[in-house]
Design a protein around this motif. Structure first.
Motif, PDB file in Angstrom:
ATOM      1  N   PRO A 159       0.962  -1.310  -0.129  1.00 27.51           N
ATOM      2  CA  PRO A 159      -0.047  -0.088   0.118  1.00 27.51           C
ATOM      3  C   PRO A 159       0.898   1.172  -0.098  1.00 27.51           C
ATOM      4  O   PRO A 159       1.693   1.413   0.790  1.00 27.51           O
ATOM      5  CB  PRO A 159      -0.772  -0.084   1.181  1.00 27.51           C
ATOM      6  N   GLY A 160       0.425   2.228  -0.979  1.00 24.97           N
ATOM      7  CA  GLY A 160       1.544   3.318  -0.945  1.00 24.97           C
ATOM      8  C   GLY A 160       2.743   3.407  -1.650  1.00 24.97           C
ATOM      9  O   GLY A 160       3.348   4.272  -1.909  1.00 24.97           O
ATOM     10  N   CYS A 161       2.863   2.060  -2.401  1.00 22.37           N
ATOM     11  CA  CYS A 161       4.414   1.987  -2.976  1.00 22.37           C
ATOM     12  C   CYS A 161       4.268   2.953  -4.322  1.00 22.37           C
ATOM     13  O   CYS A 161       3.388   2.996  -4.903  1.00 22.37           O
ATOM     14  CB  CYS A 161       4.424   0.498  -3.525  1.00 22.37           C
ATOM     15  N   LEU A 162       5.473   3.424  -4.588  1.00 22.40           N
ATOM     16  CA  LEU A 162       5.559   4.829  -5.479  1.00 22.40           C
ATOM     17  C   LEU A 162       6.240   3.779  -6.777  1.00 22.40           C
ATOM     18  O   LEU A 162       6.460   4.735  -7.594  1.00 22.40           O
ATOM     19  CB  LEU A 162       6.446   5.586  -5.045  1.00 22.40           C
ATOM     20  N   PHE A 163       6.510   2.593  -6.627  1.00 20.62           N
ATOM     21  CA  PHE A 163       7.025   2.173  -8.011  1.00 20.62           C
ATOM     22  C   PHE A 163       6.050   2.326  -9.105  1.00 20.62           C
ATOM     23  O   PHE A 163       4.873   2.170  -8.879  1.00 20.62           O
ATOM     24  CB  PHE A 163       7.361   0.629  -7.917  1.00 20.62           C
ATOM     25  N   PRO A 164       6.278   2.664 -10.373  1.00 21.59           N
ATOM     26  CA  PRO A 164       5.353   2.783 -11.648  1.00 21.59           C
ATOM     27  C   PRO A 164       4.790   1.536 -12.037  1.00 21.59           C
ATOM     28  O   PRO A 164       5.446   1.174 -13.012  1.00 21.59           O
ATOM     29  CB  PRO A 164       6.232   3.601 -12.659  1.00 21.59           C
ATOM     30  N   LEU A 165       3.772   0.937 -11.488  1.00 20.78           N
ATOM     31  CA  LEU A 165       3.417  -0.366 -11.636  1.00 20.78           C
ATOM     32  C   LEU A 165       2.741  -0.525 -12.929  1.00 20.78           C
ATOM     33  O   LEU A 165       3.134  -1.747 -13.571  1.00 20.78           O
ATOM     34  CB  LEU A 165       2.193  -0.530 -10.395  1.00 20.78           C
ATOM     35  N   GLY A 166       2.159   0.411 -13.380  1.00 16.33           N
ATOM     36  CA  GLY A 166       1.748   0.125 -14.972  1.00 16.33           C
ATOM     37  C   GLY A 166       2.682  -0.104 -15.834  1.00 16.33           C
ATOM     38  O   GLY A 166       2.660  -0.650 -17.064  1.00 16.33           O
ATOM     39  N   HIS A 167       4.172  -0.094 -15.461  1.00 15.73           N
ATOM     40  CA  HIS A 167       5.304  -0.097 -16.360  1.00 15.73           C
ATOM     41  C   HIS A 167       6.428  -1.114 -15.721  1.00 15.73           C
ATOM     42  O   HIS A 167       7.413  -1.119 -16.068  1.00 15.73           O
ATOM     43  CB  HIS A 167       6.166   1.151 -16.748  1.00 15.73           C
ATOM     44  N   PHE A 168       5.605  -2.127 -15.082  1.00 14.57           N
ATOM     45  CA  PHE A 168       6.673  -3.001 -14.284  1.00 14.57           C
ATOM     46  C   PHE A 168       7.299  -3.936 -15.332  1.00 14.57           C
ATOM     47  O   PHE A 168       8.524  -4.280 -15.218  1.00 14.57           O
ATOM     48  CB  PHE A 168       5.711  -4.005 -13.459  1.00 14.57           C
ATOM     49  N   ASP A 169       6.759  -4.325 -16.285  1.00 16.62           N
ATOM     50  CA  ASP A 169       7.217  -5.078 -17.442  1.00 16.62           C
ATOM     51  C   ASP A 169       8.540  -4.521 -18.253  1.00 16.62           C
ATOM     52  O   ASP A 169       9.577  -4.995 -18.571  1.00 16.62           O
ATOM     53  CB  ASP A 169       6.362  -5.499 -18.849  1.00 16.62           C
ATOM     54  N   ASP A 303      11.256   5.251  -8.940  1.00 19.14           N
ATOM     55  CA  ASP A 303       9.989   5.518  -8.184  1.00 19.14           C
ATOM     56  C   ASP A 303       9.415   6.711  -8.829  1.00 19.14           C
ATOM     57  O   ASP A 303      10.207   7.602  -9.255  1.00 19.14           O
ATOM     58  CB  ASP A 303       9.972   5.362  -6.767  1.00 19.14           C
ATOM     59  N   ARG A 304       8.047   6.916  -8.491  1.00 21.87           N
ATOM     60  CA  ARG A 304       7.276   7.889  -9.109  1.00 21.87           C
ATOM     61  C   ARG A 304       7.744   9.383  -8.277  1.00 21.87           C
ATOM     62  O   ARG A 304       7.645  10.474  -9.018  1.00 21.87           O
ATOM     63  CB  ARG A 304       5.849   7.837  -8.748  1.00 21.87           C
ATOM     64  N   ASN A 305       8.529   9.334  -7.371  1.00 21.07           N
ATOM     65  CA  ASN A 305       9.105  10.524  -6.545  1.00 21.07           C
ATOM     66  C   ASN A 305      10.712  10.514  -6.743  1.00 21.07           C
ATOM     67  O   ASN A 305      11.467  10.980  -6.037  1.00 21.07           O
ATOM     68  CB  ASN A 305       8.778  10.415  -5.180  1.00 21.07           C
ATOM     69  N   GLU A 307      12.714  12.161  -8.944  1.00 23.09           N
ATOM     70  CA  GLU A 307      13.276  13.629  -8.689  1.00 23.09           C
ATOM     71  C   GLU A 307      13.276  13.994  -7.372  1.00 23.09           C
ATOM     72  O   GLU A 307      14.258  14.548  -6.918  1.00 23.09           O
ATOM     73  CB  GLU A 307      12.353  14.445  -9.663  1.00 23.09           C
ATOM     74  N   LEU A 308      12.454  13.821  -6.454  1.00 24.88           N
ATOM     75  CA  LEU A 308      12.563  14.234  -5.091  1.00 24.88           C
ATOM     76  C   LEU A 308      13.730  13.678  -4.422  1.00 24.88           C
ATOM     77  O   LEU A 308      14.433  14.200  -3.733  1.00 24.88           O
ATOM     78  CB  LEU A 308      11.284  13.923  -4.554  1.00 24.88           C
ATOM     79  N   VAL A 309      14.099  12.093  -4.480  1.00 27.42           N
ATOM     80  CA  VAL A 309      14.924  11.485  -3.813  1.00 27.42           C
ATOM     81  C   VAL A 309      16.365  12.069  -4.551  1.00 27.42           C
ATOM     82  O   VAL A 309      17.282  12.587  -3.625  1.00 27.42           O
ATOM     83  CB  VAL A 309      14.933   9.935  -4.215  1.00 27.42           C
ATOM     84  N   ALA A 310      16.395  12.334  -6.061  1.00 29.05           N
ATOM     85  CA  ALA A 310      17.680  13.008  -6.408  1.00 29.05           C
ATOM     86  C   ALA A 310      17.888  14.371  -5.729  1.00 29.05           C
ATOM     87  O   ALA A 310      18.993  14.737  -5.328  1.00 29.05           O
ATOM     88  CB  ALA A 310      17.406  13.065  -7.867  1.00 29.05           C
ATOM     89  N   ASP A 311      16.789  15.001  -5.822  1.00 26.38           N
ATOM     90  CA  ASP A 311      17.007  16.544  -4.947  1.00 26.38           C
ATOM     91  C   ASP A 311      17.589  16.400  -3.560  1.00 26.38           C
ATOM     92  O   ASP A 311      18.328  17.022  -3.287  1.00 26.38           O
ATOM     93  CB  ASP A 311      15.661  17.251  -5.158  1.00 26.38           C
ATOM     94  N   LEU A 312      17.171  15.472  -2.768  1.00 26.01           N
ATOM     95  CA  LEU A 312      17.473  15.330  -1.397  1.00 26.01           C
ATOM     96  C   LEU A 312      19.141  14.919  -1.562  1.00 26.01           C
ATOM     97  O   LEU A 312      19.751  15.590  -0.874  1.00 26.01           O
ATOM     98  CB  LEU A 312      16.956  14.225  -0.818  1.00 26.01           C
ATOM     99  N   ILE A 313      19.560  14.017  -2.369  1.00 29.26           N
ATOM    100  CA  ILE A 313      20.871  13.849  -2.485  1.00 29.26           C
ATOM    101  C   ILE A 313      21.615  15.107  -3.121  1.00 29.26           C
ATOM    102  O   ILE A 313      22.685  15.147  -2.390  1.00 29.26           O
ATOM    103  CB  ILE A 313      21.112  12.688  -3.394  1.00 29.26           C
ATOM    104  N   GLN A 314      21.320  15.836  -3.969  1.00 24.24           N
ATOM    105  CA  GLN A 314      21.840  16.882  -4.527  1.00 24.24           C
ATOM    106  C   GLN A 314      22.081  17.923  -3.222  1.00 24.24           C
ATOM    107  O   GLN A 314      23.051  18.621  -3.157  1.00 24.24           O
ATOM    108  CB  GLN A 314      20.999  17.659  -5.490  1.00 24.24           C
ATOM    109  N   GLN A 315      20.711  18.091  -2.440  1.00 16.86           N
ATOM    110  CA  GLN A 315      21.238  19.014  -1.200  1.00 16.86           C
ATOM    111  C   GLN A 315      21.901  18.434  -0.335  1.00 16.86           C
ATOM    112  O   GLN A 315      22.904  19.498   0.196  1.00 16.86           O
ATOM    113  CB  GLN A 315      19.713  18.990  -0.583  1.00 16.86           C
TER     114      GLN A 315
END
Length: 330
Positions: A159-169, A303-305, A307-315
Motif C-alpha cells: 500500500p502506497g508503493c511509488l514504483f510505476p506499477l503500470g510499467h513493471f514489464d 519510483d514516481r518520486n 526527482e525528489l530523492v535525487a533532489d535530497l541527495i543533491q542538497q
C-alpha cells in the motif's frame, strides 16, 4: 498499460561519448574451431576461439553539461542491471542522468564488468566458473520490493508503493544476466574510472554500492562524496586509511521490515556508517519514510518520486561541498 510520461525538457551538452576502463588481455589456446552460418547471405564461417582477448573491462557513457557547476557524478548500477536504470524511468520520465546534468554535474554512467555494453567473456572453461543468473519476473518483484512475495501475478503492491506499477514489464526488461564471481574486476574498473575523472562524487545502487565502497576504501582521496542506495556487499571500514575524508550517505526506502531480504540486510548499513563515523568522517543516513517521504521501493531512481530523492541527495552534496569550502577558507 499507461502511456509514457513527458521529458522535463531539453538539455544543453558540451560533449558526450563513451570509453572503457579496467580489464586485461588473456590468451586462449587449445580450443576447437566451430563452423557457423552468421547469416543466410554469407558462406559458412570458421570460428576459431584461440587468440588474444580484451576482457573484464567496464563500459562508460559520459555527458558533459554546457555549464559545469559541480564535480562529476559517477552512477553505478546494481546487480543484474546496467547503466540504463539511470537514463529514464520505466514510465518514461527523465532519469538521474538528466537530473544531475541539469544541476551542472558531468555525469559518467558505468556498465560494469560483464554487463550491457561491456560485454562478457564466453570461452567455455576459461572464463566465469558458473552459469549466468537471470532474474525471473517474480524475483524482480521481490528484489525490487514492489509488493509482498506472491503478489506479482495480480500486481498487488505494498500500500502506497511509488514504483510505476503500470510499467513493471519495462523494468523487468532492463534486467540482464549476471555472474556472482566478477566483483573484483568490477571494483578495479570503477577504481580506474575514478582515477580518470578525478575529484568526483559516486552514487551507487544495491550490489553496486558494495563495489563502490570497496573501490573508495582502496583510494578514498579523489572521492568528494559516496552515496549508497540500499547497498549490499559492505564491509565495515578498518581504520581511517580506508575511509578518507569523503562523507558517506546511505539512502533507504520504505517497506524494509515487510521484506525478509531487506530486514536482514539493513542492519549492515548502520554498522558500516558506524565504522565510517569512528574514523572521524561524516556518515549520514536517510530513512525516507521517517523523513516524511513514504512509498519508495528498492528502485529509488525509478519510483514516481525519483526527482525528489535525487533532489535530497543533491542538497546533501551541496551542503557538504559548502562545508568543505568553509573549512578551506578558515
Amino acid at each position: 498499460m499507461m502511456g509514457f510520461a513527458a521529458s522535463a525538457g531539453p538539455l544543453s551538452l558540451a560533449a558526450m561519448g563513451s570509453f572503457t576502463v579496467g580489464g586485461r588481455r588473456v590468451r586462449v589456446s587449445g580450443q576447437p574451431t566451430q563452423i557457423v552460418a552468421l547469416s543466410e547471405n554469407l558462406p559458412e564461417y570458421v570460428v576459431d576461439p584461440n587468440g588474444t582477448y580484451c576482457v573484464e573491462h567496464a563500459y562508460v557513457q559520459y555527458y558533459i553539461p554546457a555549464e559545469e557547476r559541480h564535480v562529476p557524478v559517477i552512477l553505478v548500477h546494481g546487480g543484474g542491471m546496467t547503466g540504463s536504470c539511470w537514463e529514464s524511468t520505466p514510465d518514461g520520465r527523465d532519469g538521474w542522468v538528466a537530473h544531475f546534468l541539469r544541476d551542472g554535474h558531468p555525469v559518467y554512467v558505468i556498465d560494469t564488468v560483464e554487463r550491457g555494453r561491456a560485454g562478457w567473456w564466453p570461452v567455455p572453461g576459461m572464463a566465469y566458473e558458473q552459469r549466468p543468473l537471470l532474474r525471473s519476473v517474480e524475483e524482480v518483484w521481490d528484489v525490487f520490493r514492489v509488493g509482498p512475495s506472491g503478489g506479482c501475478g495480480e500486481l498487488q503492491p505494498y500500500p502506497g508503493c511509488l514504483f510505476p506499477l503500470g510499467h513493471f514489464d519495462q523494468a523487468c526488461c532492463q534486467v540482464v544476466p549476471r555472474w556472482t564471481t566478477t566483483t573484483d574486476p568490477a571494483v578495479a574498473a570503477l577504481e580506474a574510472l575514478i582515477a580518470k575523472t578525478g575529484r568526483c562524487a559516486v552514487i551507487a545502487h544495491s550490489h553496486g554500492g558494495g563495489i563502490a565502497a570497496r573501490a573508495v576504501a582502496r583510494d578514498p582521496e579523489p572521492v568528494a562524496a559516496l552515496v549508497l542506495l540500499e547497498p549490499n556487499g559492505l564491509s565495515v571500514p578498518q581504520g581511517a586509511e580506508e575511509v578518507g575524508a569523503a562523507p558517506r550517505l546511505i539512502v533507504a526506502g520504505d517497506f524494509i521490515q515487510q521484506s525478509p531480504l531487506y530486514a536482514k540486510l539493513s542492519p549492515f548499513w548502520s554498522e558500516y556508517l558506524k565504522g565510517v563515523a569512528s574514523a572521524g568522517t561524516r556518515a549520514d543516513y536517510f530513512d525516507l519514510p521517517a523523513m516524511g517521504h513514504p512509498g519508495n521501493s528498492h528502485m529509488l531512481m525509478m519510483d514516481r518520486n525519483s526527482e525528489l530523492v535525487a533532489d535530497l541527495i543533491q542538497q546533501w552534496m551541496d551542503q557538504i561541498s559548502h562545508r568543505s569550502r568553509d573549512r578551506l577558507r578558515g
